[in-house]
Write a protein that holds these residues in place. Structure first.
Motif, PDB file in Angstrom:
ATOM      1  N   ILE A 282       3.924  -8.074  11.069  1.00 50.18           N
ATOM      2  CA  ILE A 282       5.148  -7.259  11.098  1.00 50.18           C
ATOM      3  C   ILE A 282       4.945  -5.854  11.656  1.00 50.18           C
ATOM      4  N   GLY A 283       3.738  -5.497  12.051  1.00 54.17           N
ATOM      5  CA  GLY A 283       3.534  -4.175  12.636  1.00 54.17           C
ATOM      6  C   GLY A 283       3.660  -3.058  11.622  1.00 54.17           C
ATOM      7  N   VAL A 284       2.660  -2.896  10.774  1.00 51.52           N
ATOM      8  CA  VAL A 284       2.683  -1.880   9.723  1.00 51.52           C
ATOM      9  C   VAL A 284       2.597  -0.485  10.339  1.00 51.52           C
ATOM     10  N   THR A 285       3.490   0.407   9.925  1.00 46.83           N
ATOM     11  CA  THR A 285       3.482   1.777  10.437  1.00 46.83           C
ATOM     12  C   THR A 285       3.047   2.794   9.394  1.00 46.83           C
ATOM     13  N   GLY A 286       2.957   2.384   8.142  1.00 47.65           N
ATOM     14  CA  GLY A 286       2.546   3.314   7.100  1.00 47.65           C
ATOM     15  C   GLY A 286       2.142   2.575   5.846  1.00 47.65           C
ATOM     16  N   LEU A 287       1.398   3.267   4.981  1.00 50.49           N
ATOM     17  CA  LEU A 287       0.863   2.666   3.767  1.00 50.49           C
ATOM     18  C   LEU A 287       1.292   3.430   2.530  1.00 50.49           C
ATOM     19  N   ILE A 288       1.405   2.684   1.432  1.00 54.35           N
ATOM     20  CA  ILE A 288       1.508   3.244   0.091  1.00 54.35           C
ATOM     21  C   ILE A 288       0.404   2.585  -0.725  1.00 54.35           C
ATOM     22  N   ILE A 289      -0.464   3.375  -1.319  1.00 57.52           N
ATOM     23  CA  ILE A 289      -1.519   2.821  -2.166  1.00 57.52           C
ATOM     24  C   ILE A 289      -1.220   3.208  -3.605  1.00 57.52           C
ATOM     25  N   THR A 290      -1.055   2.196  -4.447  1.00 55.15           N
ATOM     26  CA  THR A 290      -0.639   2.393  -5.830  1.00 55.15           C
ATOM     27  C   THR A 290      -1.800   2.174  -6.795  1.00 55.15           C
ATOM     28  N   LYS A 291      -1.564   2.511  -8.040  1.00 55.56           N
ATOM     29  CA  LYS A 291      -2.447   2.197  -9.170  1.00 55.56           C
ATOM     30  C   LYS A 291      -3.841   2.801  -9.039  1.00 55.56           C
ATOM     31  N   LEU A 292      -3.930   3.945  -8.388  1.00 52.95           N
ATOM     32  CA  LEU A 292      -5.225   4.607  -8.279  1.00 52.95           C
ATOM     33  C   LEU A 292      -5.672   5.199  -9.607  1.00 52.95           C
ATOM     34  N   ASP A 293      -4.802   5.120 -10.614  1.00 50.32           N
ATOM     35  CA  ASP A 293      -5.163   5.604 -11.947  1.00 50.32           C
ATOM     36  C   ASP A 293      -5.768   4.496 -12.807  1.00 50.32           C
ATOM     37  N   GLY A 294      -5.888   3.300 -12.258  1.00 46.17           N
ATOM     38  CA  GLY A 294      -6.420   2.184 -13.037  1.00 46.17           C
ATOM     39  C   GLY A 294      -7.918   2.038 -12.830  1.00 46.17           C
ATOM     40  N   THR A 295      -8.346   0.818 -12.552  1.00 42.83           N
ATOM     41  CA  THR A 295      -9.770   0.582 -12.308  1.00 42.83           C
ATOM     42  C   THR A 295     -10.129   0.797 -10.850  1.00 42.83           C
ATOM     43  N   ALA A 296      -9.157   1.278 -10.059  1.00 42.20           N
ATOM     44  CA  ALA A 296      -9.399   1.495  -8.636  1.00 42.20           C
ATOM     45  C   ALA A 296     -10.513   2.508  -8.424  1.00 42.20           C
ATOM     46  N   ARG A 310      -4.095   3.515   9.443  1.00 40.32           N
ATOM     47  CA  ARG A 310      -2.646   3.613   9.483  1.00 40.32           C
ATOM     48  C   ARG A 310      -2.247   4.811   8.615  1.00 40.32           C
ATOM     49  N   PRO A 311      -1.169   5.500   8.947  1.00 41.64           N
ATOM     50  CA  PRO A 311      -0.767   6.658   8.145  1.00 41.64           C
ATOM     51  C   PRO A 311      -0.606   6.286   6.672  1.00 41.64           C
ATOM     52  N   LEU A 312      -1.250   7.052   5.812  1.00 45.18           N
ATOM     53  CA  LEU A 312      -1.119   6.840   4.364  1.00 45.18           C
ATOM     54  C   LEU A 312      -0.009   7.763   3.882  1.00 45.18           C
ATOM     55  N   ARG A 313       1.184   7.212   3.734  1.00 43.78           N
ATOM     56  CA  ARG A 313       2.363   8.032   3.441  1.00 43.78           C
ATOM     57  C   ARG A 313       2.364   8.539   1.999  1.00 43.78           C
ATOM     58  N   PHE A 314       2.022   7.650   1.037  1.00 45.79           N
ATOM     59  CA  PHE A 314       2.090   8.021  -0.374  1.00 45.79           C
ATOM     60  C   PHE A 314       0.947   7.368  -1.132  1.00 45.79           C
ATOM     61  N   ILE A 315       0.525   8.028  -2.227  1.00 45.56           N
ATOM     62  CA  ILE A 315      -0.385   7.415  -3.180  1.00 45.56           C
ATOM     63  C   ILE A 315       0.225   7.532  -4.569  1.00 45.56           C
ATOM     64  N   GLY A 316      -0.107   6.564  -5.433  1.00 40.61           N
ATOM     65  CA  GLY A 316       0.434   6.554  -6.789  1.00 40.61           C
ATOM     66  C   GLY A 316      -0.678   6.606  -7.809  1.00 40.61           C
ATOM     67  N   VAL A 317      -0.528   7.457  -8.806  1.00 39.21           N
ATOM     68  CA  VAL A 317      -1.563   7.595  -9.844  1.00 39.21           C
ATOM     69  C   VAL A 317      -0.960   7.534 -11.245  1.00 39.21           C
ATOM     70  N   GLY A 318       0.134   6.806 -11.414  1.00 34.88           N
ATOM     71  CA  GLY A 318       0.723   6.708 -12.735  1.00 34.88           C
ATOM     72  C   GLY A 318       2.052   5.992 -12.707  1.00 34.88           C
ATOM     73  N   GLU A 319       2.659   5.879 -13.894  1.00 40.65           N
ATOM     74  CA  GLU A 319       3.909   5.139 -14.041  1.00 40.65           C
ATOM     75  C   GLU A 319       5.141   6.027 -13.959  1.00 40.65           C
ATOM     76  N   GLY A 320       4.967   7.335 -14.034  1.00 41.96           N
ATOM     77  CA  GLY A 320       6.107   8.240 -14.046  1.00 41.96           C
ATOM     78  C   GLY A 320       6.829   8.293 -12.714  1.00 41.96           C
ATOM     79  N   MET A 321       8.079   8.762 -12.745  1.00 38.89           N
ATOM     80  CA  MET A 321       8.910   8.825 -11.557  1.00 38.89           C
ATOM     81  C   MET A 321       8.287   9.706 -10.473  1.00 38.89           C
ATOM     82  N   ASP A 322       7.568  10.754 -10.873  1.00 37.81           N
ATOM     83  CA  ASP A 322       6.966  11.678  -9.916  1.00 37.81           C
ATOM     84  C   ASP A 322       5.504  11.370  -9.641  1.00 37.81           C
ATOM     85  N   ASP A 323       5.016  10.212 -10.075  1.00 33.47           N
ATOM     86  CA  ASP A 323       3.610   9.875  -9.890  1.00 33.47           C
ATOM     87  C   ASP A 323       3.329   9.185  -8.567  1.00 33.47           C
ATOM     88  N   LEU A 324       4.297   9.182  -7.672  1.00 38.52           N
ATOM     89  CA  LEU A 324       4.096   8.735  -6.295  1.00 38.52           C
ATOM     90  C   LEU A 324       4.370   9.938  -5.409  1.00 38.52           C
TER      91      LEU A 324
END
Length: 349
Positions: A282-296, A310-324
């Motif tokens: 599908i031609g990926v143009t950007g990434l979101i990497i989640t759950k970096l607060d776990g065992t990652a 590929r551009p890393l647009r967002f990372i997530g380190v938690g469950e809260g609304m602002d954790d991305l």
């Protein structure tokens, strides 16, 4: 040959439903909230990346008590591999550290630690490309990923992110395969006060088509299309997601304007394999990497930067609304190498 979804008889046509937005809550201006959120984010980033820091930063004690020698470099090489950096990225980093050791006459472990931070930042900085949505209206974002990566949750958090920027948002529940996926997205719509276009069963491409037309009619800024989670080895399902992309282009020839792949940070080098497979389909143009607060371990970002950037647009380190939050290479490196905020000492340029 492109094949648009077929027309059904009235009795067979899945009903397209729309979950209306809840009455808008009083809005706080972004300017009034950005500083507290940023301060909190740095704290959460440090805490969330503690597992990665335990791997890459595990040599902190060694850095503090040993002079640089080949044994130290070999131990650091092993640690980078254990942190999921991959062979190519690890070789690149160790080669740079060895060059700095000899060229700059580094002597102490602390100097080598600083050199590692600079080399990592240099490697990761090209991935730091913030996502902009102002070039199109509506700006159409298509999100993909395997089941369990956090795709639907990321859509909900992104809706919140764009609303903080003053953008209007519409969601398309294109995951018609997973049980309760539509209800999960509708719940995020209620939490964010945004409308959700959905069907009770039916073709996911049809949901995307209807959502884009609805967004055009209502002058919406951002449309996010959820797609069914699937493994890259399921070729028939990968073709289905490719069809969704083609239908988006049917509804809006310039779209999709961003194809975001959501990767679970806990899967290590498998994330790189997923990226290559989805990019081919599908031609990926950007990434979101989640759950970096776990065992990652987080080092897979270095592997991606070296092998399939590929551009890393967002990372997530938690469950809260602002954790991305948008990826910042300097913050990320400081959090995993030092466990604190970015330092003002010389850094990669």
């Amino acid at each position: 040959m492109f094949s648009f979804f077929k027309k059904n008889s009235p009795a067979d046509t899945p009903t397209t439903t729309e979950t209306p937005a809840a009455p808008a809550a009083p809005q706080t201006s972004p300017a009034a909230t950005d500083a507290p959120v940023q301060t909190s984010w740095l704290s959460r980033l440090k805490k969330g990346l503690s597992r990665t820091r335990e791997q890459i930063g595990a040599l902190g004690d060694i850095f503090s008590r040993r002079k640089i020698d080949e044994d130290l470099l070999e131990e650091l090489e092993t640690t980078l591999l254990m942190a999921d950096c991959g062979v190519e990225a690890t070789n690149t980093l160790i080669a740079e550290l060895r060059r700095r050791w000899k060229h700059d006459k580094l002597e102490t472990g602390a100097q080598l630690q600083q050199a590692l931070a600079e080399a990592l930042e240099k490697l990761l900085t090209p991935l730091q490309q913030p996502l902009g949505v102002d070039g199109h209206k509506p700006c159409i974002l298509m999100l993909a990923g395997v089941n369990g990566a956090g795709k639907t949750t990321s859509i909900g958090k992104l809706a919140h992110h764009f609303q903080r920027q003053g953008k209007s948002v519409l969601l398309a529940a294109g995951d018609t395969f997973r049980a309760a996926a539509r209800e999960q997205l509708q719940e995020w719509g209620r939490r964010n006060d945004v409308r959700v276009i959905a069907q009770d069963g039916g073709d996911p491409a049809a949901v995307a088509f209807d959502a884009i037309n609805a967004a055009k009619a209502r002058n919406i800024d951002v449309v996010m299309v959820d797609t069914a989670g699937r493994l890259p080895t399921q070729l028939h399902l990968m073709e289905e997601i490719a069809k969704v992309r083609r239908v988006i282009q049917k509804a809006e020839p310039s779209g999709p304007h961003e194809v975001l792949l959501v990767l679970d940070g806990n899967v290590g080098q498998n994330a790189l394999a997923q990226l290559k497979a989805f990019d081919a389909a599908i031609g990926v143009t950007g990434l979101i990497i989640t759950k970096l607060d776990g065992t990652a371990k987080g080092g897979v970002i270095a592997a991606i930067a070296r092998q399939h950037p590929r551009p890393l647009r967002f990372i997530g380190v938690g469950e809260g609304m602002d954790d991305l939050q948008p990826f910042d290479a300097r913050e990320f490196v400081a959090a995993i190498v030092y466990g604190d905020e970015p330092r003002e000492a010389p850094h990669a340029g």
